[in-house]
Design a protein around this motif. Structure first.
Motif, PDB file in Angstrom:
ATOM      1  N   UNK B  58      -3.378  19.299  11.532  1.00  0.00           N
ATOM      2  CA  UNK B  58      -2.377  18.842  12.499  1.00  0.00           C
ATOM      3  C   UNK B  58      -2.396  17.336  12.655  1.00  0.00           C
ATOM      4  N   UNK B  60      -3.368  15.167  10.548  1.00  0.00           N
ATOM      5  CA  UNK B  60      -2.901  14.499   9.319  1.00  0.00           C
ATOM      6  C   UNK B  60      -1.381  14.291   9.351  1.00  0.00           C
ATOM      7  N   UNK B  61      -0.644  15.223   9.959  1.00  0.00           N
ATOM      8  CA  UNK B  61       0.816  15.075  10.061  1.00  0.00           C
ATOM      9  C   UNK B  61       1.221  13.901  10.934  1.00  0.00           C
ATOM     10  N   UNK B  62       0.275  13.421  11.765  1.00  0.00           N
ATOM     11  CA  UNK B  62       0.566  12.284  12.643  1.00  0.00           C
ATOM     12  C   UNK B  62      -0.139  11.011  12.157  1.00  0.00           C
ATOM     13  N   UNK B  63      -0.645  11.077  10.937  1.00  0.00           N
ATOM     14  CA  UNK B  63      -1.344   9.936  10.304  1.00  0.00           C
ATOM     15  C   UNK B  63      -2.504   9.439  11.176  1.00  0.00           C
TER      16      UNK B  63
END
Lengths: 134, 109
Positions: B58, B60-63
């Motif tokens: 999760x 990772x999707x928001x960097x």
């Protein structure tokens, strides 16, 4: 309706964020009306088995997560290889995973079961090939 | 630090889609982080690994690279049952999540 809209895409992932972002990106690329969202390899196998003869219900493309409960991505692919000869159309499978690529992927790629490996998060540029194919 | 404009640009999202995505992140991260802590309390290394992986994915999707790395370390430490190290990693994650949640709440208001 665009040509892209006629293509059916199945997303198999147990992560809501991943499903939402991937589906959103697909919409932006024009693949809007035919997404099938499934939370596990188990439910995806059931869907495919129930529709082996139904060309319009079977997906053209599958984006498959690896780390999922019950039936993970690799087990899904093992089961899929058994059903594959009975399917009424070719399904192109792409891995979309938080892991790095692995030896399992190379095996399935060699067998022609999977096309490509993408690492999460998916980027718009990763999906440009879909545009090119349609 | 969250860069919401970068997210909007990379995922081609308008304001309402971004708000929806941020809500998904808040809900799933709060739930999964609680489940991670519950699993830690009973020293259930399989569930610790499972929820750390979900949280990493999760984030990772928001960097969110720093916290993704912390969740990855928890995953790795769960394999060797290093519960002391996991305890301190969970604390670090908790502090970082507090900052991230504040940032999201500020953006939403």
């Amino acid at each position: 309706m665009t040509l892209s809209d006629e293509k059916k895409i199945m997303l198999i992932d147990d992560h809501d964020i991943s499903l939402f972002v991937t589906q959103h990106i697909l919409k932006q690329l024009g693949f809007s009306s035919n997404s099938i969202l499934l939370p596990s390899g188990f439910s995806a196998l059931n869907y495919i088995k129930e529709n082996v003869d139904n060309i319009s219900n079977l997906p053209d493309y599958i984006f498959l997560d690896i780390n999922m409960p019950i039936v993970d991505g690799w087990n899904f692919l093992k089961q899929f290889e058994k059903i594959k000869p009975t399917l009424s159309k070719k399904i192109n499978i792409y891995i979309l995973s938080g892991q790095e690529s692995s030896p399992e992927f190379n095996e399935f790629k060699k067998n022609g079961t999977v096309e490509q490996f993408f690492t999460k998060p998916l980027k718009i540029t990763d999906l440009q090939f879909l545009k090119a194919q349609n | 630090m969250l860069d919401i404009n970068e997210l909007k640009e990379n995922y081609l999202m308008d304001e309402s889609s971004m708000i929806h995505l941020l809500n998904l992140f808040l809900e799933s991260t709060k739930t999964d982080f609680k489940l991670l802590k519950d699993a830690f309390e009973i020293k259930d290394e399989t569930s610790i690994h499972k929820y750390a992986h979900k949280l990493k994915s999760g984030a990772a999707y928001f960097y969110l690279k720093e916290i993704s790395l912390l969740f990855e370390k928890i995953q790795n430490q769960s394999k060797s049952k290093n519960f002391e190290i996991i305890a301190s990693l969970i604390k670090e994650c908790e502090s970082q999540l507090e900052i991230i949640f504040k940032q999201i709440n500020k953006y939403q208001n």
